[in-house]
Design an enzyme around this catalytic site. Structure first.
Site, PDB file in Angstrom:
ATOM      1  CE  LYS A 161      -3.947  59.186  39.874  1.00 25.83           C
ATOM      2  NZ  LYS A 161      -3.982  58.144  38.804  1.00 25.83           N
ATOM      3  CD  GLU A 187      -5.561  70.940  30.078  1.00 21.65           C
ATOM      4  OE1 GLU A 187      -6.723  70.967  29.578  1.00 21.65           O
ATOM      5  OE2 GLU A 187      -4.736  70.071  29.806  1.00 21.65           O
ATOM      6  CB  CYS A 227      -8.420  68.645  26.672  1.00 19.42           C
ATOM      7  SG  CYS A 227      -6.707  69.226  26.718  1.00 19.42           S
ATOM      8  CD  GLU A 260     -13.309  66.695  26.743  1.00 16.44           C
ATOM      9  OE1 GLU A 260     -12.296  67.251  26.306  1.00 16.44           O
ATOM     10  OE2 GLU A 260     -13.494  66.455  27.945  1.00 16.44           O
TER      11      GLU A 260
END
Length: 486
Positions: A181, A255, A289, A387
């Protein structure tokens, strides 16, 4: 391939074949830079996901791929990498149009890295010990490794070419079937790349692509025919996926996010380090990331280091991805723009000083944020803890190395990091003290042959190399009769 003409796809790529969808809903893909329509694909619903999983399960049970020798599976991965390289111009242009990075950055950060991990997994499959004999309490045991089964893979939009390769690579090397996906922002390249894997030799039924949003992902995670979920994306989404997998004891690897620290030591070669140091923090418009967004600097050299960083970062000119002068593209959409600019405002309100704010161009969409550097940051501020996923660097001063390590470790995340020093041995010893999955010395990169993943809220499990391959395998012990010797 021209991306000036929208790419309209009316079918879904299920089991290696174009198939009419059950869903009547479509996903429109727009350029983050101009807002123009890039393409449109069907949005897979639960019935489409079911069809993809059933095809994957049938192929797996029939053994058309899992029984293929590992060396032959490795050869297919290498052919897929070669096809990606052959189609480089088309693929990079398409990915650039979908997510906003320049074609050159796509080629470097995604294509090179993506084909690299395919080669790395091919090497791992060929070198791996798929069976071994052990002698224990009861004599001889045969230990064999087998593919986990049907894999559901869910990836983010920020580096879609690389992420697809880093899901297809280990799943296919292990002998699994896979249903991917892609993010709703970047489904077009996934369809193209899936076709290339089929062209490379992946049999019918083994791979499918189900574009969609949250509902599509939930249908994939919850499907009883899926044996493992692998996810790359936000920590919040990862928690939800892990919880749903936990309810059914479904294997999962995650992750997730990061807030990585670059520890700059007092002996750093600043002219040599400054360009890579800045790039490591704002690569891909900060939408990475692994971005080194906390730069920890010795107080004794604070002003000198900041000045060098500002000088480098000011040269990262925002602009349209196809402009040769562009050094940094737009954010993915207006939602991300609001998030990033909100953090910049929050940093100022909390008392940090923006010593650099490169303005975005007055063109196309409003999704432009140029490189931004804050000083006067303390590690309890939101811009140092959360983040941001934008080109925003927080500079934090420290007095000694122990304090620097403590600041680096004072984070909910532990994905990446770096140490910058002229003394490599000293830098390595400091790197060993930082609780994070990967670190670079005087740079940062992800190596295809070495494990990549995070501590704490940055995820569960490892990708790349032997460790990445093993996360797609089950280990089986076959006990031989008492007294048996081979």
């Amino acid at each position: 391939m021209s991306v000036t003409t929208p790419i309209a796809t009316d079918q879904l790529y299920l089991g290696g074949r174009w198939t009419a969808p059950h869903s009547t809903t479509r996903l429109d893909v727009h350029s983050p830079a101009t807002g123009e329509l890039i393409g449109s694909v069907p949005e897979a619903d639960a019935d489409d996901v079911d069809a993809a999983v059933r095809a994957a399960r049938a192929a797996f049970d029939a053994g058309v791929w899992r029984l293929t020798p590992p060396s032959e599976r490795a050869a297919v991965l290498r052919r897929a990498a070669a096809l990606i390289n052959e189609r480089s111009a088309d693929i990079c242009a398409l990915v650039s149009a979908e997510m906003g990075a320049t074609p050159a950055d796509v080629a470097t950060l995604q294509q090179l890295a993506g084909t690299g991990v395919l080669a790395g997994y091919a090497d791992a499959a060929e070198a791996y010990e798929w069976s071994e004999k052990r002698t224990g309490m009861f004599g001889e045991t045969l230990v064999v490794r087998e593919p986990v089964g049907v894999v559901g893979a869910i990836i983010a939009w920020n580096v879609p070419l690389f992420l697809l390769c880093n899901k297809f690579g280990p799943a296919l090397a292990a002998g699994c079937s896979i249903v991917l996906k892609p993010a709703p922002e970047t489904p077009l390249n996934a369809n193209l790349l899936a076709e290339l894997f089929t062209e490379a030799g992946v049999p019918e039924g083994v791979i499918s692509v189900v574009p969609g949003g949250v509902a599509t992902g939930r249908a994939l995670v919850d499907h009883p025919g899926v044996d493992k979920i692998t996810f790359t994306g936000s920590t919040a989404a990862g928690r939800s996926i892990a919880a749903r997998c936990g309810e059914t004891l479904k294997r999962c690897s995650l992750e997730l996010g990061g807030k990585s620290a670059a520890i700059v030591l007092d002996d750093v070669d600043l002219p040599a380090a400054a360009p890579m140091l800045v790039f490591s923090g704002i690569l891909n418009a900060g939408q990475a990331c692994v971005a080194q967004t906390r730069v920890l600097v010795p107080r004794s050299r604070h002003d000198e280091i900041v000045a060098a960083m500002v000088d480098v970062a000011a040269g990262f000119t925002p602009g349209l991805p196809d402009d040769p002068e562009t050094k940094i593209g737009p954010l993915i959409n207006d939602k991300q723009f609001e998030k990033v600019t909100g953090y910049i405002a929050r940093g100022k309100a909390d008392g940090a000083t923006a010593v650099l704010e490169v303005p975005g161009p007055a063109i196309g969409t409003e999704n432009w944020v140029g490189p931004t550097i804050f000083t006067g940051v303390t590690n309890d501020m939101a811009i140092a803890r959360e983040e941001i996923f934008g080109p925003v660097i927080s500079v934090i001063a420290y007095d000694d190395v122990d304090e620097a390590v403590a600041i680096a470790n004072d984070s909910d995340y532990g994905l990446a990091g770096s140490v910058w020093s002229a003394d490599i041995d000293r830098a390595v010893e400091i790197a060993k003290r930082v609780r994070t999955g990967t670190l670079g010395i005087n740079w940062y990169a992800i190596d295809p042959a070495s494990p990549f993943g995070g501590y704490k809220n940055s995820g569960i499990g490892r990708e790349n190399g032997r460790e990445g391959l093993e996360s797609y395998l089950e280990h089986k012990s076959i006990l031989m009769p008492l007294g048996y010797t081979s």
